[in-house]
Design a protein around this motif. Structure first.
Motif, mmCIF file in Angstrom:
data_model
loop_
_atom_site.group_PDB
_atom_site.id
_atom_site.type_symbol
_atom_site.label_atom_id
_atom_site.label_comp_id
_atom_site.label_asym_id
_atom_site.label_seq_id
_atom_site.Cartn_x
_atom_site.Cartn_y
_atom_site.Cartn_z
ATOM 1 N N GLN A 114 6.209 -8.229 15.230
ATOM 2 C CA GLN A 114 5.795 -7.579 16.346
ATOM 3 C C GLN A 114 6.694 -6.919 16.941
ATOM 4 O OE1 GLN A 114 2.002 -8.048 17.508
ATOM 5 N NE2 GLN A 114 0.776 -6.293 16.162
ATOM 6 N N ASP A 115 6.495 -6.702 17.859
ATOM 7 C CA ASP A 115 7.502 -6.270 19.490
ATOM 8 C C ASP A 115 6.422 -6.599 20.526
ATOM 9 O OD1 ASP A 115 9.915 -6.121 21.047
ATOM 10 O OD2 ASP A 115 8.886 -4.095 20.950
ATOM 11 N N SER A 116 6.569 -7.847 21.007
ATOM 12 C CA SER A 116 6.005 -8.501 22.070
ATOM 13 C C SER A 116 6.538 -8.120 23.398
ATOM 14 C CB SER A 116 6.128 -10.147 22.403
ATOM 15 O OG SER A 116 7.012 -10.471 21.726
ATOM 16 N N SER A 117 7.433 -7.048 23.424
ATOM 17 C CA SER A 117 8.344 -7.556 24.600
ATOM 18 C C SER A 117 7.677 -5.723 25.313
ATOM 19 C CB SER A 117 9.798 -6.164 24.593
ATOM 20 O OG SER A 117 9.523 -5.889 24.178
ATOM 21 N N SER A 118 6.366 -5.445 24.883
ATOM 22 C CA SER A 118 6.045 -4.188 25.676
ATOM 23 C C SER A 118 4.347 -4.674 25.747
ATOM 24 C CB SER A 118 5.859 -3.015 24.785
ATOM 25 O OG SER A 118 5.050 -3.360 23.383
ATOM 26 N N SER A 120 1.308 -7.429 27.321
ATOM 27 C CA SER A 120 0.835 -7.817 28.926
ATOM 28 C C SER A 120 0.917 -9.127 28.280
ATOM 29 C CB SER A 120 -0.564 -7.308 29.134
ATOM 30 O OG SER A 120 -1.261 -7.616 28.300
ATOM 31 N N LYS A 124 0.399 -11.537 24.829
ATOM 32 C CA LYS A 124 0.952 -12.341 24.326
ATOM 33 C C LYS A 124 0.557 -13.341 24.301
ATOM 34 C CE LYS A 124 5.307 -10.548 26.421
ATOM 35 N NZ LYS A 124 6.886 -11.154 27.113
#
Length: 145
Positions: A114-118, A120, A124
Motif C-alpha cells: 500500500q501507498d502510505s503517502s496519502s 494520516s 500509518k
C-alpha cells in the motif's frame, strides 16, 4: 456247656443264604447274565449319546473360535478406522491452519504494497501495528524489533 452264638460274618452269610443271595447261587448267575446283556445295550446307547454330545460340543467350540476370530478382526478394523479418522482430522486442522496463514500472508503483502503517502499519521501508526502483529504471527522465530 451251651453252644456259642454265631459271629457277625457268619450271621450275615446265613441271612443272605436264606434270602437266596449267597455267593455261588446259580439263580444269581442267570440273573447276572441277563442283566449283563441289558447292561451292554445300555452301555452302547450311553456310548452313542456321549459321542453325539461330544460331537455337538466340538461343533460349539469351533463356532466359538470362529466368532472369536471374527470379533478380533472387527476390533482391528474399528481400530484402523479410528486411526484413519484421527489422522484425517489432524490433516484437516493442519489444512485450516495453513489456509489461515495464507490469508494472513496475503493481508501482510497487501499492507506492505500500500501507498502510505496519502495516509494520516493515525492510519500509518495503525498500519504499522497491524504489520508488526502479522509479522509476529507469521514469523515467530524471527525478532523484528
Amino acid at each position: 456247656m451251651p453252644k456259642r452264638p454265631l459271629g457277625q460274618k457268619a450271621a450275615k452269610k446265613a441271612a443272605l443264604a436264606v434270602k437266596g443271595k449267597a455267593k455261588g447261587s446259580s439263580s444269581k448267575d442267570d440273573e447276572n447274565s441277563k442283566e449283563s446283556a441289558i447292561d451292554v445295550d445300555k452301555l452302547d446307547r450311553f456310548g452313542k449319546i456321549q459321542e453325539s454330545a461330544n460331537a455337538n460340543h466340538m461343533k460349539i467350540l469351533e463356532l466359538q473360535q470362529k466368532l472369536s476370530s471374527e470379533k478380533l478382526e472387527t476390533t482391528k478394523l474399528a481400530h484402523l478406522t479410528a486411526q484413519e479418522t484421527k489422522e484425517g482430522k489432524r490433516i484437516e486442522v493442519e489444512g485450516k491452519k495453513l489456509e489461515k496463514e495464507s490469508k494472513m500472508m496475503e493481508a501482510y503483502n497487501n499492507l506492505i504494497s500500500q501507498d502510505s503517502s496519502s495516509m494520516s499519521a493515525e492510519e500509518k501508526a495503525e498500519r504499522i501495528a497491524v504489520m508488526k502483529s502479522l509479522r509476529k504471527m507469521l514469523f515467530p522465530e524471527k525478532d523484528f524489533s
